[in-house]
Write a protein that holds these residues in place. Structure first.
Motif, PDB file in Angstrom:
ATOM      1  N   ALA A 109      63.912  97.527 -56.570  1.00  0.00           N
ATOM      2  CA  ALA A 109      64.968  96.903 -55.771  1.00  0.00           C
ATOM      3  C   ALA A 109      64.482  96.624 -54.351  1.00  0.00           C
ATOM      4  N   GLU A 110      63.742  97.559 -53.779  1.00  0.00           N
ATOM      5  CA  GLU A 110      63.226  97.365 -52.422  1.00  0.00           C
ATOM      6  C   GLU A 110      62.236  96.208 -52.368  1.00  0.00           C
ATOM      7  N   GLN A 111      61.361  96.127 -53.377  1.00  0.00           N
ATOM      8  CA  GLN A 111      60.380  95.050 -53.405  1.00  0.00           C
ATOM      9  C   GLN A 111      61.056  93.685 -53.577  1.00  0.00           C
ATOM     10  N   GLU A 112      62.088  93.634 -54.423  1.00  0.00           N
ATOM     11  CA  GLU A 112      62.816  92.381 -54.605  1.00  0.00           C
ATOM     12  C   GLU A 112      63.558  91.989 -53.334  1.00  0.00           C
ATOM     13  N   ALA A 113      64.101  92.987 -52.611  1.00  0.00           N
ATOM     14  CA  ALA A 113      64.791  92.703 -51.353  1.00  0.00           C
ATOM     15  C   ALA A 113      63.814  92.140 -50.327  1.00  0.00           C
ATOM     16  N   GLU A 114      62.624  92.717 -50.283  1.00  0.00           N
ATOM     17  CA  GLU A 114      61.612  92.206 -49.355  1.00  0.00           C
ATOM     18  C   GLU A 114      61.219  90.779 -49.717  1.00  0.00           C
ATOM     19  N   TYR A 115      61.101  90.518 -51.018  1.00  0.00           N
ATOM     20  CA  TYR A 115      60.719  89.171 -51.410  1.00  0.00           C
ATOM     21  C   TYR A 115      61.831  88.176 -51.125  1.00  0.00           C
ATOM     22  N   SER A 116      63.071  88.586 -51.284  1.00  0.00           N
ATOM     23  CA  SER A 116      64.180  87.671 -51.005  1.00  0.00           C
ATOM     24  C   SER A 116      64.178  87.257 -49.539  1.00  0.00           C
ATOM     25  N   GLN A 117      63.804  88.179 -48.652  1.00  0.00           N
ATOM     26  CA  GLN A 117      63.707  87.837 -47.231  1.00  0.00           C
ATOM     27  C   GLN A 117      62.590  86.828 -47.005  1.00  0.00           C
ATOM     28  N   THR A 118      61.467  87.041 -47.679  1.00  0.00           N
ATOM     29  CA  THR A 118      60.344  86.104 -47.562  1.00  0.00           C
ATOM     30  C   THR A 118      60.734  84.731 -48.081  1.00  0.00           C
ATOM     31  N   LEU A 119      61.427  84.715 -49.224  1.00  0.00           N
ATOM     32  CA  LEU A 119      61.861  83.445 -49.815  1.00  0.00           C
ATOM     33  C   LEU A 119      62.819  82.715 -48.889  1.00  0.00           C
ATOM     34  N   ALA A 120      63.766  83.442 -48.299  1.00  0.00           N
ATOM     35  CA  ALA A 120      64.721  82.819 -47.390  1.00  0.00           C
ATOM     36  C   ALA A 120      64.013  82.217 -46.179  1.00  0.00           C
ATOM     37  N   GLN A 121      63.024  82.924 -45.666  1.00  0.00           N
ATOM     38  CA  GLN A 121      62.269  82.399 -44.524  1.00  0.00           C
ATOM     39  C   GLN A 121      61.539  81.116 -44.901  1.00  0.00           C
ATOM     40  N   GLU A 122      60.964  81.078 -46.103  1.00  0.00           N
ATOM     41  CA  GLU A 122      60.269  79.872 -46.560  1.00  0.00           C
ATOM     42  C   GLU A 122      61.245  78.710 -46.709  1.00  0.00           C
ATOM     43  N   ASP A 167      71.000  82.670 -45.226  1.00  0.00           N
ATOM     44  CA  ASP A 167      69.950  82.955 -46.207  1.00  0.00           C
ATOM     45  C   ASP A 167      70.499  82.865 -47.620  1.00  0.00           C
ATOM     46  N   LEU A 168      71.687  83.424 -47.830  1.00  0.00           N
ATOM     47  CA  LEU A 168      72.303  83.375 -49.150  1.00  0.00           C
ATOM     48  C   LEU A 168      72.566  81.938 -49.578  1.00  0.00           C
ATOM     49  N   GLU A 169      73.118  81.137 -48.685  1.00  0.00           N
ATOM     50  CA  GLU A 169      73.422  79.748 -49.021  1.00  0.00           C
ATOM     51  C   GLU A 169      72.145  78.981 -49.371  1.00  0.00           C
ATOM     52  N   LEU A 170      71.077  79.249 -48.622  1.00  0.00           N
ATOM     53  CA  LEU A 170      69.798  78.583 -48.918  1.00  0.00           C
ATOM     54  C   LEU A 170      69.314  78.943 -50.319  1.00  0.00           C
ATOM     55  N   MET A 171      69.441  80.209 -50.685  1.00  0.00           N
ATOM     56  CA  MET A 171      68.974  80.637 -52.007  1.00  0.00           C
ATOM     57  C   MET A 171      69.890  80.129 -53.115  1.00  0.00           C
ATOM     58  N   VAL A 172      71.192  80.046 -52.841  1.00  0.00           N
ATOM     59  CA  VAL A 172      72.123  79.474 -53.823  1.00  0.00           C
ATOM     60  C   VAL A 172      71.761  78.006 -54.076  1.00  0.00           C
ATOM     61  N   GLN A 173      71.524  77.271 -53.019  1.00  0.00           N
ATOM     62  CA  GLN A 173      71.160  75.866 -53.159  1.00  0.00           C
ATOM     63  C   GLN A 173      69.869  75.703 -53.952  1.00  0.00           C
ATOM     64  N   GLU A 174      68.893  76.574 -53.669  1.00  0.00           N
ATOM     65  CA  GLU A 174      67.612  76.494 -54.376  1.00  0.00           C
ATOM     66  C   GLU A 174      67.793  76.855 -55.848  1.00  0.00           C
ATOM     67  N   ALA A 175      68.601  77.884 -56.122  1.00  0.00           N
ATOM     68  CA  ALA A 175      68.835  78.305 -57.507  1.00  0.00           C
ATOM     69  C   ALA A 175      69.511  77.200 -58.299  1.00  0.00           C
ATOM     70  N   GLU A 176      70.472  76.523 -57.693  1.00  0.00           N
ATOM     71  CA  GLU A 176      71.175  75.443 -58.383  1.00  0.00           C
ATOM     72  C   GLU A 176      70.263  74.238 -58.573  1.00  0.00           C
ATOM     73  N   GLU A 177      69.407  73.990 -57.590  1.00  0.00           N
ATOM     74  CA  GLU A 177      68.477  72.866 -57.703  1.00  0.00           C
ATOM     75  C   GLU A 177      67.489  73.104 -58.846  1.00  0.00           C
ATOM     76  N   GLN A 178      67.119  74.367 -59.052  1.00  0.00           N
ATOM     77  CA  GLN A 178      66.178  74.688 -60.125  1.00  0.00           C
ATOM     78  C   GLN A 178      66.874  74.862 -61.474  1.00  0.00           C
ATOM     79  N   GLY A 179      68.201  74.749 -61.496  1.00  0.00           N
ATOM     80  CA  GLY A 179      68.929  74.744 -62.757  1.00  0.00           C
ATOM     81  C   GLY A 179      69.208  76.099 -63.376  1.00  0.00           C
TER      82      GLY A 179
END
Length: 276
Positions: A252-265, A130-142
């Motif tokens: 923090a809890e809401q952001e954590a929940e959203y990060s899980q949703t984002l990783a799933q997407e 999940d972390l790697e997916l979000m790192v890749q997305e963050a770098e792709e978005q600049g």
């Protein structure tokens, strides 16, 4: 391949360092387990207690003989997972797993529960994917991380670890073999991911009604714990006194929940292979 150890894991590692080192290197931070005493002082106290209580001496000896379980990493594959062509390598996974396992082992000693290492490894590899997916997305978005943001993150993690400054936090990890350049890269990675989550999640500030409801839940939980066997009654601070802390916790809890949703997407369109 960027190193996968996140700064949140590094913060946990730093706290473990403090607990393990105590006063060995002149550090004035107190280890929670023994109130900041060094090993010699603690042993001297144990010896005095043992002289006064022979049965207690037997218990201390038995506790000392209990071996701490070891993290099982020998059978890990050279590549633990592949995420859109990027490899999560064995060494990277093992470092993070050993830190995670150390925390789980300490908890298990207090609760008496056994550690399922296979389950723990599977949980970790999913988190790293999940972390790697979000790192890749963050770098792709600049997204970028400034030096000031990196220093602020180190200061925050230092405070969480009971240290006075980010420099002290980095030095403690460096003494344990962490490379400063890697720590900088990890900090930048964490900041980019945080910015991605904030950008995608939008406004996650909780309403006052939500914060009040959260406070009432905490009050109810505390009353339930105090009413249980051996429970101690503790006075809950007034809502206004801790409202900022409650808001931050909910955010923090809401952001954590959203990060899980984002990783799933992100997983839906990702090429992920796990080799555990």
């Amino acid at each position: 391949m960027k190193k996968q150890l996140t700064l949140t894991t590094a913060a946990a590692s730093a706290m473990l360092i403090l607990a393990a080192c105590g006063g060995d290197n002149g550090n004035t931070n107190e280890a929670p387990e023994n109130g900041g005493m060094n090993n010699d002082s603690e042993q001297e106290m144990n010896n005095e207690e043992a002289a006064e209580d022979p049965e207690g001496a037997d218990e201390l000896a038995e506790m000392g003989e209990q071996d701490m379980p070891e993290a099982e990493t020998d059978d890990l594959p050279e590549v633990v997972a592949e995420v859109n062509g990027e490899e999560i390598e064995r060494d990277e996974f093992a470092v993070t797993y050993e830190n995670m396992f150390m925390q789980a082992a300490q908890q298990a000693q207090m609760t008496g529960e056994e550690i399922d290492q296979q389950e723990l490894q599977e949980e970790l590899v999913q988190n790293m994917v999940d972390l790697e997916l979000m790192v890749q997305e963050a770098e792709e978005q600049g997204f970028e991380a400034s030096e000031e943001e990196v220093n602020e993150l180190f200061d925050e993690l230092a405070a969480q670890s009971g240290m006075e400054s980010g420099d002290e936090f980095v030095a403690a990890l460096e003494e344990q073999g962490e490379d400063v350049e890697n720590l900088q890269e990890e900090a930048e990675m964490q900041i980019k991911v945080d910015e991605l989550i904030a950008s995608e999640a939008g406004d996650v500030d909780p309403s006052e009604e939500e914060v009040e409801e959260y406070y009432e839940q905490l009050v109810a939980q505390q009353e339930e714990m105090a009413g249980g066997e051996g429970g101690e009654e503790m006075e809950m601070p007034e809502f206004e006194e801790i409202q900022p802390e409650l808001e931050e916790q909910l955010r923090a809890e809401q952001e954590a929940e959203y990060s899980q949703t984002l990783a799933q997407e992100l997983r839906e369109n990702a090429d992920v292979t796990i080799h555990l």
